[in-house]
Scaffold this motif. Sequence first.
Motif, PDB file in Angstrom:
ATOM      1  N   LYS A  32      31.179  20.094 -27.039  1.00 14.19           N
ATOM      2  CA  LYS A  32      32.477  19.806 -26.445  1.00 14.19           C
ATOM      3  C   LYS A  32      32.784  20.832 -25.352  1.00 14.19           C
ATOM      4  O   LYS A  32      32.176  21.903 -25.275  1.00 14.19           O
ATOM      5  N   ASP A  33      33.768  20.512 -24.529  1.00 17.12           N
ATOM      6  CA  ASP A  33      34.146  21.422 -23.447  1.00 17.12           C
ATOM      7  C   ASP A  33      34.524  22.802 -23.984  1.00 17.12           C
ATOM      8  O   ASP A  33      34.106  23.831 -23.449  1.00 17.12           O
ATOM      9  N   ASP A  34      35.333  22.822 -25.063  1.00 13.08           N
ATOM     10  CA  ASP A  34      35.766  24.115 -25.584  1.00 13.08           C
ATOM     11  C   ASP A  34      34.626  24.871 -26.256  1.00 13.08           C
ATOM     12  O   ASP A  34      34.604  26.103 -26.261  1.00 13.08           O
ATOM     13  N   GLU A  35      33.658  24.133 -26.797  1.00 10.22           N
ATOM     14  CA  GLU A  35      32.496  24.801 -27.394  1.00 10.22           C
ATOM     15  C   GLU A  35      31.655  25.465 -26.313  1.00 10.22           C
ATOM     16  O   GLU A  35      31.187  26.603 -26.480  1.00 10.22           O
ATOM     17  N   TYR A  36      31.467  24.769 -25.213  1.00 11.24           N
ATOM     18  CA  TYR A  36      30.710  25.354 -24.100  1.00 11.24           C
ATOM     19  C   TYR A  36      31.442  26.574 -23.550  1.00 11.24           C
ATOM     20  O   TYR A  36      30.830  27.613 -23.260  1.00 11.24           O
ATOM     21  N   ALA A  37      32.751  26.459 -23.443  1.00 13.45           N
ATOM     22  CA  ALA A  37      33.537  27.600 -22.957  1.00 13.45           C
ATOM     23  C   ALA A  37      33.408  28.792 -23.900  1.00 13.45           C
ATOM     24  O   ALA A  37      33.331  29.946 -23.464  1.00 13.45           O
ATOM     25  N   ARG A  38      33.360  28.522 -25.185  1.00 16.20           N
ATOM     26  CA  ARG A  38      33.224  29.613 -26.155  1.00 16.20           C
ATOM     27  C   ARG A  38      31.854  30.290 -26.025  1.00 16.20           C
ATOM     28  O   ARG A  38      31.743  31.513 -26.162  1.00 16.20           O
ATOM     29  N   ILE A  39      30.825  29.506 -25.800  1.00 19.68           N
ATOM     30  CA  ILE A  39      29.489  30.090 -25.606  1.00 19.68           C
ATOM     31  C   ILE A  39      29.502  31.033 -24.402  1.00 19.68           C
ATOM     32  O   ILE A  39      28.968  32.154 -24.461  1.00 19.68           O
ATOM     33  N   ARG A  40      30.135  30.612 -23.321  1.00 17.41           N
ATOM     34  CA  ARG A  40      30.217  31.464 -22.131  1.00 17.41           C
ATOM     35  C   ARG A  40      31.013  32.734 -22.438  1.00 17.41           C
ATOM     36  O   ARG A  40      30.677  33.824 -21.949  1.00 17.41           O
ATOM     37  N   GLU A  41      32.044  32.589 -23.266  1.00 17.47           N
ATOM     38  CA  GLU A  41      32.836  33.766 -23.635  1.00 17.47           C
ATOM     39  C   GLU A  41      32.007  34.738 -24.483  1.00 17.47           C
ATOM     40  O   GLU A  41      32.065  35.960 -24.288  1.00 17.47           O
ATOM     41  N   ILE A  42      31.244  34.205 -25.426  1.00 14.34           N
ATOM     42  CA  ILE A  42      30.400  35.042 -26.284  1.00 14.34           C
ATOM     43  C   ILE A  42      29.400  35.829 -25.445  1.00 14.34           C
ATOM     44  O   ILE A  42      29.199  37.038 -25.650  1.00 14.34           O
ATOM     45  N   LEU A  43      28.760  35.150 -24.496  1.00 13.31           N
ATOM     46  CA  LEU A  43      27.686  35.767 -23.710  1.00 13.31           C
ATOM     47  C   LEU A  43      28.196  36.546 -22.503  1.00 13.31           C
ATOM     48  O   LEU A  43      27.475  37.377 -21.944  1.00 13.31           O
ATOM     49  N   GLY A  44      29.419  36.276 -22.087  1.00 15.99           N
ATOM     50  CA  GLY A  44      29.936  36.912 -20.879  1.00 15.99           C
ATOM     51  C   GLY A  44      29.320  36.348 -19.622  1.00 15.99           C
ATOM     52  O   GLY A  44      29.374  36.969 -18.549  1.00 15.99           O
ATOM     53  N   ARG A  45      28.745  35.192 -19.704  1.00 15.76           N
ATOM     54  CA  ARG A  45      28.087  34.504 -18.595  1.00 15.76           C
ATOM     55  C   ARG A  45      27.786  33.084 -19.064  1.00 15.76           C
ATOM     56  O   ARG A  45      28.033  32.749 -20.228  1.00 15.76           O
ATOM     57  N   ARG A  46      27.242  32.278 -18.171  1.00 16.53           N
ATOM     58  CA  ARG A  46      26.791  30.963 -18.633  1.00 16.53           C
ATOM     59  C   ARG A  46      25.494  31.146 -19.417  1.00 16.53           C
ATOM     60  O   ARG A  46      24.734  32.101 -19.198  1.00 16.53           O
ATOM     61  N   PRO A  47      25.216  30.257 -20.351  1.00 14.60           N
ATOM     62  CA  PRO A  47      23.958  30.359 -21.088  1.00 14.60           C
ATOM     63  C   PRO A  47      22.774  29.897 -20.238  1.00 14.60           C
ATOM     64  O   PRO A  47      22.929  29.096 -19.313  1.00 14.60           O
ATOM     65  N   THR A  48      21.606  30.402 -20.550  1.00 10.17           N
ATOM     66  CA  THR A  48      20.394  29.846 -19.957  1.00 10.17           C
ATOM     67  C   THR A  48      20.130  28.478 -20.584  1.00 10.17           C
ATOM     68  O   THR A  48      20.742  28.098 -21.591  1.00 10.17           O
ATOM     69  N   ASP A  49      19.200  27.745 -19.999  1.00 13.48           N
ATOM     70  CA  ASP A  49      18.849  26.451 -20.575  1.00 13.48           C
ATOM     71  C   ASP A  49      18.398  26.598 -22.024  1.00 13.48           C
ATOM     72  O   ASP A  49      18.769  25.803 -22.885  1.00 13.48           O
ATOM     73  N   ALA A  50      17.590  27.629 -22.287  1.00 10.80           N
ATOM     74  CA  ALA A  50      17.084  27.837 -23.642  1.00 10.80           C
ATOM     75  C   ALA A  50      18.218  28.218 -24.596  1.00 10.80           C
ATOM     76  O   ALA A  50      18.276  27.739 -25.739  1.00 10.80           O
ATOM     77  N   GLU A  51      19.117  29.075 -24.148  1.00 11.45           N
ATOM     78  CA  GLU A  51      20.256  29.451 -24.986  1.00 11.45           C
ATOM     79  C   GLU A  51      21.147  28.254 -25.258  1.00 11.45           C
ATOM     80  O   GLU A  51      21.625  28.055 -26.390  1.00 11.45           O
ATOM     81  N   LEU A  52      21.385  27.444 -24.245  1.00 13.34           N
ATOM     82  CA  LEU A  52      22.220  26.260 -24.420  1.00 13.34           C
ATOM     83  C   LEU A  52      21.590  25.313 -25.444  1.00 13.34           C
ATOM     84  O   LEU A  52      22.291  24.746 -26.298  1.00 13.34           O
ATOM     85  N   ALA A  53      20.265  25.169 -25.380  1.00 17.88           N
ATOM     86  CA  ALA A  53      19.578  24.318 -26.350  1.00 17.88           C
ATOM     87  C   ALA A  53      19.750  24.861 -27.761  1.00 17.88           C
ATOM     88  O   ALA A  53      19.998  24.099 -28.710  1.00 17.88           O
ATOM     89  N   MET A  54      19.645  26.189 -27.917  1.00 19.37           N
ATOM     90  CA  MET A  54      19.796  26.790 -29.243  1.00 19.37           C
ATOM     91  C   MET A  54      21.197  26.572 -29.798  1.00 19.37           C
ATOM     92  O   MET A  54      21.379  26.155 -30.949  1.00 19.37           O
ATOM     93  N   TYR A  55      22.202  26.857 -28.984  1.00 10.25           N
ATOM     94  CA  TYR A  55      23.575  26.658 -29.448  1.00 10.25           C
ATOM     95  C   TYR A  55      23.847  25.183 -29.750  1.00 10.25           C
ATOM     96  O   TYR A  55      24.540  24.849 -30.724  1.00 10.25           O
ATOM     97  N   ALA A  56      23.297  24.291 -28.921  1.00 12.96           N
ATOM     98  CA  ALA A  56      23.552  22.864 -29.123  1.00 12.96           C
ATOM     99  C   ALA A  56      23.019  22.392 -30.468  1.00 12.96           C
ATOM    100  O   ALA A  56      23.714  21.688 -31.216  1.00 12.96           O
ATOM    101  N   VAL A  57      21.784  22.777 -30.794  1.00 12.96           N
ATOM    102  CA  VAL A  57      21.219  22.300 -32.057  1.00 12.96           C
ATOM    103  C   VAL A  57      21.830  23.031 -33.247  1.00 12.96           C
ATOM    104  O   VAL A  57      22.081  22.437 -34.300  1.00 12.96           O
ATOM    105  N   MET A  58      22.088  24.322 -33.090  1.00 10.05           N
ATOM    106  CA  MET A  58      22.611  25.087 -34.225  1.00 10.05           C
ATOM    107  C   MET A  58      24.099  24.841 -34.461  1.00 10.05           C
ATOM    108  O   MET A  58      24.598  25.081 -35.560  1.00 10.05           O
ATOM    109  N   TRP A  59      24.824  24.398 -33.438  1.00 10.24           N
ATOM    110  CA  TRP A  59      26.235  24.062 -33.614  1.00 10.24           C
ATOM    111  C   TRP A  59      26.446  22.575 -33.887  1.00 10.24           C
ATOM    112  O   TRP A  59      27.577  22.095 -33.912  1.00 10.24           O
ATOM    113  N   SER A  60      25.370  21.841 -34.099  1.00 13.93           N
ATOM    114  CA  SER A  60      25.501  20.431 -34.474  1.00 13.93           C
ATOM    115  C   SER A  60      26.050  20.335 -35.890  1.00 13.93           C
ATOM    116  O   SER A  60      26.011  21.291 -36.664  1.00 13.93           O
TER     117      SER A  60
END
Length: 758
Positions: A32-60
């Motif tokens: 979701k939009d807020d989940e993506y925003a939270r990932i950016r907040e956690i990392l202090g930047r946008r996630p890499t493709d690999a990080e985004l994939a990890m968060y996507a599957v693990m936050w399913s």
Amino acid sequence: MTSAATAPSTDTVQHAAASPEHPQPYRELGLKDDEYARIREILGRRPTDAELAMYAVMWSEHCSYKSSKVHLAYFGETTTDAMRERMLAGIGENAGVVEIGDGWAVTFKVESHNHPSYVEPYQGAATGVGGIVRDIMAMGARPVAVADPLRFGPADAPDTARVLPGVVAGVGGYGNSLGLPNIGGEVVFDTGYLGNPLVNALCVGAMRTEDLHLAFASGVGNKIILFGARTGLDGIGGVSVLASETFGEETGRKKLPSVQVGDPFTEKVLIECCLELFHAGLVVGIQDLGGAGLACATSELASAGDGGMHVDLDAVQLRASGMTPAEILSSESQERMCAVVRPEDVDAFMAVCRKWDTLATVIGEVTDGERLVIDWHGETVVDVPPRTVAHEGPVYRRPVARSDRQDQLVADTPDRLPRPAAPSELHAEVLRMAASPNLCSRAWVTDQYDRYVRGNTASAQPADAGVVRIDESTGRGVAVATDCNARFVALDPYAGAQLALAEAVRNVATSGAVPLAVTNCLNFGSPEDPHVMWQFQQAVRGLADGCAQLGIPVTGGNVSFYNQTGERPILPTPVVGVLGVLEDVATRVPSGFRRDGDTVVLLGDTRDELGGSEWAHVVHGHLGGRPPVVDLAAEARLAALLARAAADRLLTGSHDLSDGGLAQALVESCLVGGHGAAVVLPPLDPFVALFSESAGRVLVTVAADKVDEVLSRARDAGVPATVLGTTGGAALAVEGLPELPLAALRSAWEGTLPALFG
């Protein structure tokens, strides 16, 4: 074959920090939009493709339990210290573990593989078996048996004809190849599962108590070893929507399905390899690679450990060229394990793997930091706090609301349905029910499973519970049963979940075992539907309160949401598995009428309870009213009576009453045991006596010289007992009804599934 080092470069942490506005397909990955925003907040930047994939599957939903956590916590709140005493591992581990005596422990768990099995029935079911077996392996145990609760649409539906044969073949093909007996389960047909079958898989494992292993990465400098099969493109998207070309450029490669492809022979070798590694003391921590693959294994091991972790994806052995870091991390290729090993034990670890011809590679090590850092082709592609990936995902308090349609359902009682009254009508109804898809013989299914491989199976289908010997020297063993009448849950989720628990406890008790632990697989529709969340909340509370009342802990389980076709959810189906212990499996009580001249005794009370019954379903296609009353105190008294009577060898046979009531229990007892019976119905309306599905009832047979002892014990235990008649002959003779020859009953009971599925 290729290694990761041959693949092209991709999005790095450095590049992600320098390109904050780079668009990313997070919505396509289920975030979701807020989940993506939270990932950016956690990392202090946008996630890499690999990080985004990890968060996507693990936050399913599958991995994070983000919609169910707030309700599942109730299991912990209701578990007492006394219930925890024999638990060595519980909720949150790969599988629950309980002590069963003499230094033995047993681990068991049930999980779902519903959606993959609909997409590709054979591989979906096969890899469901493989995945649950690896969960058991990860606890340090030898898998000893499997079971499979299955649910499909109507038996005569074209889609059922497509799905069921493949699912059954997949369950049998994988389990048989592993050499694991299939000792139990269910096959249920209902319109509610059309377009969304439920394929749940259970595994039981045994170990000495000192052999318990847990999933954590501890000890700075310890090595991370990936071993088992190579990593491929199959399975990507298993727990989230991750297409192989979602990231980067189109590669031109053949896009493989999101359903994993299993190899049971590789897993069989992996089992033996793991057991030797455990026994040699070469493993500090271990995790299987199932849902979310390496993303899950690395983040969960690091999160549960006492430091950080560094992983080099270049070391991962691949079976497809050009795989990206996101694909490598998200792949759910089967037959893989991840171990934490002391540096001084690496050579010995590798030697054991070579002995078993199992591929093993050091892919990283435990660090003294607090980050999970993953490199690829000389550059860092993942740098995250592991707990934020594995254990600190979103937690939702979804709206919970009982829909008005529930009132309409409860108000539509079966009292208005015409009931057979004449003896000839009751006779015909018994035959009709025996031949119905949900009550007929499951031999067409179970004959495709090896139920007795390894020689330790004491009872299997069509017995009420599967029984397997754990200790060959003493005969100590366990009994397992899974149950859920989803129609009861639909009518009253709280009571329905307790009825599922009661039936599973009762089935284990009919074997003579003492119920000890519970696992569950909670299959529901969309958590975004407030009524579904009300069903879920009520079922969880009913199950937890029921376990607390019985003093039997829930040791673990699984939640499967989004089981629906369009806007139509499945029937709420909280499958309950119960494990019980027998001091000696030689004392187990068989199902059925096994000899002539025994007395047939009905234990428990019968009331006019037809709401959600199989009779209403088969004859009238009706679902409405209230389910049978559940009395857990009475169930506990009954279970204790059965266990004591079995230990003292007072019973010659035992069979619980559930779907189809007394009529079906009599039919199955005659056909399974091979002997007829002459019985007189309890002093009730004959229709109610035959087809009511009142809970807390068991049909037992007793040698003539033991009847007084059994009846006396029943009185002392507060369990109603009614003598119905005597076994013998070649027919089921119910006083007042035309005789039912066993040949006619067998023809009706055994012919249905072969006629439907060939």
